[in-house]
Write an enzyme that holds these catalytic residues in place. Structure first.
Site, PDB file in Angstrom:
ATOM      1  N   THR A 138      37.758  41.351  39.643  1.00 54.33           N
ATOM      2  CA  THR A 138      36.551  40.867  38.979  1.00 54.33           C
ATOM      3  C   THR A 138      35.836  40.753  38.368  1.00 54.33           C
ATOM      4  O   THR A 138      34.909  40.878  39.889  1.00 54.33           O
ATOM      5  CB  THR A 138      37.144  39.431  38.823  1.00 54.33           C
ATOM      6  N   ARG A 159      28.480  34.033  45.255  1.00 57.82           N
ATOM      7  CA  ARG A 159      29.898  33.084  45.098  1.00 57.82           C
ATOM      8  C   ARG A 159      31.117  34.366  45.047  1.00 57.82           C
ATOM      9  O   ARG A 159      30.733  35.061  44.580  1.00 57.82           O
ATOM     10  CB  ARG A 159      29.722  32.385  43.644  1.00 57.82           C
ATOM     11  N   SER A 174      34.699  40.556  31.781  1.00 56.02           N
ATOM     12  CA  SER A 174      34.817  39.471  33.365  1.00 56.02           C
ATOM     13  C   SER A 174      35.267  40.737  34.337  1.00 56.02           C
ATOM     14  O   SER A 174      35.902  40.199  35.465  1.00 56.02           O
ATOM     15  CB  SER A 174      35.315  38.424  33.398  1.00 56.02           C
ATOM     16  N   THR A 234      39.970  38.041  34.622  1.00 57.10           N
ATOM     17  CA  THR A 234      40.454  38.459  35.407  1.00 57.10           C
ATOM     18  C   THR A 234      41.701  39.775  35.771  1.00 57.10           C
ATOM     19  O   THR A 234      42.357  39.063  34.774  1.00 57.10           O
ATOM     20  CB  THR A 234      40.221  37.436  36.855  1.00 57.10           C
ATOM     21  N   THR A 263      44.627  33.768  38.036  1.00 52.63           N
ATOM     22  CA  THR A 263      43.471  34.255  37.221  1.00 52.63           C
ATOM     23  C   THR A 263      42.843  32.538  36.907  1.00 52.63           C
ATOM     24  O   THR A 263      43.484  31.373  36.854  1.00 52.63           O
ATOM     25  CB  THR A 263      43.773  34.524  36.083  1.00 52.63           C
ATOM     26  N   GLY A 264      42.003  32.249  36.535  1.00 56.51           N
ATOM     27  CA  GLY A 264      41.280  31.126  35.953  1.00 56.51           C
ATOM     28  C   GLY A 264      40.294  30.879  37.314  1.00 56.51           C
ATOM     29  O   GLY A 264      39.500  31.176  37.778  1.00 56.51           O
TER      30      GLY A 264
HETATM   31  C1  SD4 Z   1      37.662  34.097  39.831  1.00 57.08           C
HETATM   32  N1  SD4 Z   1      39.341  33.575  39.712  1.00 57.08           N
HETATM   33  O1  SD4 Z   1      36.242  34.481  40.460  1.00 57.08           O
HETATM   34  C2  SD4 Z   1      38.229  35.003  38.493  1.00 57.08           C
HETATM   35  C3  SD4 Z   1      38.459  33.984  37.773  1.00 57.08           C
HETATM   36  C4  SD4 Z   1      39.022  34.253  37.156  1.00 57.08           C
HETATM   37  O2  SD4 Z   1      40.541  35.141  34.843  1.00 57.08           O
HETATM   38  O3  SD4 Z   1      40.152  34.721  36.725  1.00 57.08           O
HETATM   39  N2  SD4 Z   1      39.301  34.716  35.644  1.00 57.08           N
HETATM   40  O4  SD4 Z   1      36.869  32.689  40.270  1.00 57.08           O
END
Ligand code: SD4
Length: 332
Positions: free
Chosen positions: A206, A216, A86, A188, A239-240
């Site tokens: 990321t 997106r 990712s 990320t 992250t998330g």
């Molecule tokens: C996102 N926050 O593009 C990022 C993805 C992510 O750990 O954090 N993955 O939404």
């Protein structure tokens, strides 16, 4: 060890709201390490790939270098690693098979640069750094970001590895957009560092949520959402699920809470609780994971996540480079 564990009851969670999402109401368990105090230099970063990233950043921090250089060099490690699915090269593509990258970098003095929706460049963080250093702007996107990168001498390459292509082809059979928590919406790398001179800087990079819609953009390149640094206070990164972090101005909130006196741990916790309150009952709550890490200008750090499974790497002189589990809020 018991001092490292913190059990909280969740007063906020009404049984009805939870039952409506098919989740059981229960006392929530929050385990993990709450952070520590006061060491410079220090670098922390999200997830297991934070270990090699921290090690790279440490080469600069331990020889008196600047935190802004340390975070840029540090996050390049997972960007270039095809096994990290990712971030950068080898990242999962969007639903149309494009690997599109987001990255941001921010220094203690409000200098910042970002790129989003960038294709074909292995190290978007280097492009973000040049947006910061060489342009009057803060963010470049898509084709414009690519044009700038090419002008700066970057070369395009195919970032979709055979492995990620296979996984995408598998995903296409059902084309169900419901990211698997801690797997399809994590990895990320967000990194924060404080150098010997007490300058805080951060970087975040990321390939975003797997199987996202083409075009997106997540939280990671958005200053105040996926990353925020204010040298008078400290820094935070997330992250998330980026949509949740953008809606709540996540990293800016963490820094603002620290400005008002909270420790990094408490600030991450409060921001996470807000995200919980603002998202319970929304359809995406079922696959919502968010984790924050933060440091303040004294070299204290902390972390917190909504659900179990988030960890981060910490490197300081005393403890070396090690993983710590985030304290988390919500358990099904
Ligand atoms: C996102 N926050 O593009 C990022 C993805 C992510 O750990 O954090 N993955 O939404």
């Amino acid at each position: 060890m018991s001092g490292r564990r913190n059990f909280i009851k969740m007063a906020l969670m009404g049984g009805a709201a939870v039952a409506s999402q098919g989740l059981k109401a229960r006392t929530l368990k929050a385990t993990g390490f709450k952070g520590n105090s006061g060491s410079k230099p220090l670098v922390i970063s999200t997830w297991n790939h934070g270990i090699p990233a921290n090690a790279e950043a440490w080469k600069i921090l331990s020889t008196g270098g600047k935190s802004i250089d340390a975070v840029e060099k540090g996050v390049m490690i997972p960007e270039g690693d095809p096994e990290v699915r990712s971030v950068g090269y080898g990242g999962y593509p969007d639903r149309d098979g494009h690997v599109t990258l987001d990255a941001s970098i921010m220094d203690y003095n409000m200098d910042t640069g970002a790129v989003c929706f960038l294709e074909g460049i292995k190290h978007p963080i280097n492009v973000a750094r040049l947006v910061m250093d060489k342009t009057p702007h803060v963010m470049l996107s898509g084709e414009g970001a690519l044009q700038f990168a090419l002008e700066q001498g970057f070369k395009t390459e195919n970032l979709l590895t055979e492995k990620s292509k296979k996984d995408w082809e598998e995903w296409k059979k059902k084309s169900d957009y419901k990211p698997v928590i801690n797997i399809e919406n994590h990895d990320t790398i967000g990194m924060l560092a404080i150098d010997e001179k007490g300058r805080v800087a951060g970087a975040c990079t990321t390939s975003g949520a797997s199987w996202k819609m083409h075009g997106r953009v997540g939280d990671s390149p958005i200053v105040g959402a996926g990353l925020f640094v204010d040298g008078e206070v400290g820094g935070a990164t997330a992250t998330g699920l980026g949509e949740a972090v953008i809606r709540t101005a996540g990293s800016a909130i963490v820094v603002e809470l620290m400005r008002n006196g909270m420790s990094p741990f408490d600030a991450c916790k409060e921001a996470t609780h807000r995200i919980y309150k603002q998202h319970k009952g929304r359809p995406e709550f079922d696959y919502l994971q968010v984790g924050f890490i933060a440091i303040n200008k004294h070299g204290e750090y902390g972390s917190y996540s909504l659900r179990k499974g988030f960890n981060y790497a910490v490197f300081d002189e005393k403890g070396g480079n090690r993983m710590e589990d985030a304290v988390y809020y919500y358990e099904e």
